[in-house]
Design a protein around this motif. Structure first.
Motif, PDB file in Angstrom:
ATOM      1  N   ILE A  39      13.115  -4.911  17.429  1.00  0.00           N
ATOM      2  CA  ILE A  39      12.930  -3.780  16.529  1.00  0.00           C
ATOM      3  C   ILE A  39      12.439  -4.255  15.170  1.00  0.00           C
ATOM      4  N   ASP A  40      11.416  -3.578  14.667  1.00  0.00           N
ATOM      5  CA  ASP A  40      10.878  -3.829  13.331  1.00  0.00           C
ATOM      6  C   ASP A  40      11.179  -2.626  12.458  1.00  0.00           C
ATOM      7  N   HIS A  41      11.123  -2.845  11.164  1.00  0.00           N
ATOM      8  CA  HIS A  41      11.407  -1.755  10.226  1.00  0.00           C
ATOM      9  C   HIS A  41      10.288  -1.645   9.197  1.00  0.00           C
ATOM     10  N   ALA A  42       9.848  -0.401   8.984  1.00  0.00           N
ATOM     11  CA  ALA A  42       8.885  -0.101   7.924  1.00  0.00           C
ATOM     12  C   ALA A  42       9.543   0.902   6.975  1.00  0.00           C
ATOM     13  N   PRO A  43       9.540   0.638   5.662  1.00  0.00           N
ATOM     14  CA  PRO A  43      10.208   1.536   4.718  1.00  0.00           C
ATOM     15  C   PRO A  43       9.397   2.772   4.348  1.00  0.00           C
ATOM     16  N   ASP A  44       8.115   2.796   4.752  1.00  0.00           N
ATOM     17  CA  ASP A  44       7.271   3.942   4.409  1.00  0.00           C
ATOM     18  C   ASP A  44       6.115   4.029   5.399  1.00  0.00           C
ATOM     19  N   VAL A  45       5.372   5.116   5.321  1.00  0.00           N
ATOM     20  CA  VAL A  45       4.281   5.353   6.274  1.00  0.00           C
ATOM     21  C   VAL A  45       3.125   4.365   6.118  1.00  0.00           C
ATOM     22  N   PRO A  46       2.670   4.048   4.889  1.00  0.00           N
ATOM     23  CA  PRO A  46       1.579   3.071   4.772  1.00  0.00           C
ATOM     24  C   PRO A  46       1.913   1.722   5.418  1.00  0.00           C
ATOM     25  N   THR A  47       3.148   1.262   5.244  1.00  0.00           N
ATOM     26  CA  THR A  47       3.567   0.014   5.868  1.00  0.00           C
ATOM     27  C   THR A  47       3.580   0.156   7.380  1.00  0.00           C
ATOM     28  N   ALA A  48       4.072   1.300   7.858  1.00  0.00           N
ATOM     29  CA  ALA A  48       4.113   1.544   9.302  1.00  0.00           C
ATOM     30  C   ALA A  48       2.714   1.524   9.902  1.00  0.00           C
ATOM     31  N   ARG A  49       1.749   2.122   9.214  1.00  0.00           N
ATOM     32  CA  ARG A  49       0.377   2.153   9.724  1.00  0.00           C
ATOM     33  C   ARG A  49      -0.170   0.740   9.902  1.00  0.00           C
ATOM     34  N   ARG A  50       0.100  -0.134   8.936  1.00  0.00           N
ATOM     35  CA  ARG A  50      -0.381  -1.517   9.038  1.00  0.00           C
ATOM     36  C   ARG A  50       0.275  -2.228  10.224  1.00  0.00           C
ATOM     37  N   MET A  51       1.568  -1.992  10.425  1.00  0.00           N
ATOM     38  CA  MET A  51       2.289  -2.648  11.514  1.00  0.00           C
ATOM     39  C   MET A  51       1.822  -2.126  12.877  1.00  0.00           C
ATOM     40  N   ILE A  52       1.561  -0.823  12.953  1.00  0.00           N
ATOM     41  CA  ILE A  52       1.091  -0.222  14.206  1.00  0.00           C
ATOM     42  C   ILE A  52      -0.290  -0.764  14.582  1.00  0.00           C
ATOM     43  N   ALA A  53      -1.117  -1.036  13.578  1.00  0.00           N
ATOM     44  CA  ALA A  53      -2.455  -1.562  13.837  1.00  0.00           C
ATOM     45  C   ALA A  53      -2.410  -2.975  14.412  1.00  0.00           C
ATOM     46  N   GLU A  54      -1.300  -3.678  14.166  1.00  0.00           N
ATOM     47  CA  GLU A  54      -1.190  -5.073  14.586  1.00  0.00           C
ATOM     48  C   GLU A  54      -0.297  -5.283  15.801  1.00  0.00           C
ATOM     49  N   THR A  55       0.508  -4.275  16.154  1.00  0.00           N
ATOM     50  CA  THR A  55       1.530  -4.467  17.195  1.00  0.00           C
ATOM     51  C   THR A  55       1.555  -3.293  18.158  1.00  0.00           C
ATOM     52  N   ASP A  56       1.786  -3.580  19.441  1.00  0.00           N
ATOM     53  CA  ASP A  56       1.907  -2.540  20.457  1.00  0.00           C
ATOM     54  C   ASP A  56       3.378  -2.200  20.635  1.00  0.00           C
ATOM     55  N   TYR A  57       3.786  -1.034  20.153  1.00  0.00           N
ATOM     56  CA  TYR A  57       5.187  -0.621  20.227  1.00  0.00           C
ATOM     57  C   TYR A  57       5.433   0.290  21.426  1.00  0.00           C
ATOM     58  N   ASP A  58       6.645   0.227  21.957  1.00  0.00           N
ATOM     59  CA  ASP A  58       7.046   1.066  23.085  1.00  0.00           C
ATOM     60  C   ASP A  58       7.701   2.366  22.636  1.00  0.00           C
ATOM     61  N   CYS A  59       8.248   2.366  21.416  1.00  0.00           N
ATOM     62  CA  CYS A  59       8.990   3.537  20.934  1.00  0.00           C
ATOM     63  C   CYS A  59       9.007   3.519  19.421  1.00  0.00           C
ATOM     64  N   PHE A  60       8.992   4.722  18.832  1.00  0.00           N
ATOM     65  CA  PHE A  60       9.047   4.861  17.380  1.00  0.00           C
ATOM     66  C   PHE A  60      10.246   5.718  16.984  1.00  0.00           C
ATOM     67  N   LEU A  61      10.977   5.284  15.967  1.00  0.00           N
ATOM     68  CA  LEU A  61      12.023   6.094  15.332  1.00  0.00           C
ATOM     69  C   LEU A  61      11.502   6.430  13.943  1.00  0.00           C
ATOM     70  N   VAL A  62      11.200   7.686  13.698  1.00  0.00           N
ATOM     71  CA  VAL A  62      10.512   8.065  12.459  1.00  0.00           C
ATOM     72  C   VAL A  62      11.333   9.077  11.675  1.00  0.00           C
ATOM     73  N   ASP A  63      11.682   8.716  10.446  1.00  0.00           N
ATOM     74  CA  ASP A  63      12.371   9.644   9.557  1.00  0.00           C
ATOM     75  C   ASP A  63      11.395  10.742   9.154  1.00  0.00           C
ATOM     76  N   MET A  64      11.839  11.981   9.212  1.00  0.00           N
ATOM     77  CA  MET A  64      10.939  13.096   8.959  1.00  0.00           C
ATOM     78  C   MET A  64      10.588  13.224   7.480  1.00  0.00           C
ATOM     79  N   VAL A  65      11.574  13.019   6.604  1.00  0.00           N
ATOM     80  CA  VAL A  65      11.357  13.216   5.175  1.00  0.00           C
ATOM     81  C   VAL A  65      11.444  11.870   4.452  1.00  0.00           C
ATOM     82  N   MET A  66      10.313  11.440   3.875  1.00  0.00           N
ATOM     83  CA  MET A  66      10.259  10.193   3.118  1.00  0.00           C
ATOM     84  C   MET A  66       9.392  10.398   1.887  1.00  0.00           C
TER      85      MET A  66
END
Length: 240
Positions: A39-66
């Protein structure tokens, strides 16, 4: 199957948690790591986008309000480009909000503060469905102008367009394809899509899911030819 067996069955699944609450993220990541997940952690959406571009994830846990870009925006982006499962996390328990999340591509929804074992059960379910889909023998299923490859969530139109379905949409469409012309109740579809936690007495969850599916497969969603409503009963699928 014991709890330990269940953990071993999903060991290795890769999860990205997107949440601006560092304490919750640390606790959740430690728990899921202990259960055998990566499991990896991204504190915000821009960081998550960069991580998604580099890694193939099987599942996402996404906070709705950030702060900044919301989790709902990220959910829509993931659902459009990725076949991984999406679990939205929020302190908002409003039914209308849950239905809206289904419509933009979320597979599941869990309310803060959540019980860790409940989260684990939902993560397991999504990861197993994805793993099962990728290991099944691929075969093509046709209806109308569309082709659906079993084991994938992608539909290809005769004109070359390709669209991605969420896991819930895929489950329901496969059920329809296996039961053409058969009246399917909302109760059946809720069970098949595994989104009962989103529904209420009015079965709005399945209606939202069908509405979303129609926008993807119907030439005219307002006058559907494939997924037709049987008023007060459910739906019937016509391959056409």
């Amino acid at each position: 199957m014991t709890d330990m067996d269940g953990d071993k069955a999903e060991t290795g699944a890769h999860i990205l948690m997107v949440d601006d609450d560092p304490a919750l993220a640390e606790k959740t990541c430690a728990f899921l790591t202990e259960k055998g997940y990566r499991i990896d952690h991204a504190p915000d959406v821009p960081t998550a986008r960069r991580m998604i571009a580099e890694t193939d994830y099987d599942c996402f846990l996404v906070d709705m309000v950030m702060p900044g870009t919301s989790g709902k925006v990220l959910c829509r982006e993931i659902a459009a480009k990725n076949d991984a499962g999406i679990i939205m996390v929020s302190s908002i328990s409003d039914d209308a909000e849950r239905i809206a999340l289904l419509e933009i591509g979320a597979d599941d929804y869990i309310i803060k503060p959540f019980i860790e074992l409940e989260l684990l059960a939902r993560v397991r379910a999504l990861c197993r469905r994805r793993k099962g889909g990728h290991t099944s023998q691929a075969r093509l299923t046709r209806f109308g102008d569309w082709e659906l490859t079993e084991g994938e969530r992608h539909l290809k139109n005769a004109d070359g367009r390709i669209i991605t379905l969420t896991s819930s949409e895929t489950q329901v469409l496969r059920y329809f394809l296996s039961n053409p012309g058969v009246q399917c109740s909302r109760e059946d579809l809720l069970a098949i899509a595994r989104v009962r936690q989103h529904g209420g007495a009015g079965d709005r969850a399945v209606d939202a899911l069908i509405r979303r599916l129609r926008t993807k497969i119907e030439p005219d969603p307002g006058n559907p030819t494939h997924v037709q409503t049987v008023w007060g009963q459910g739906y019937v699928f016509h391959p056409g």
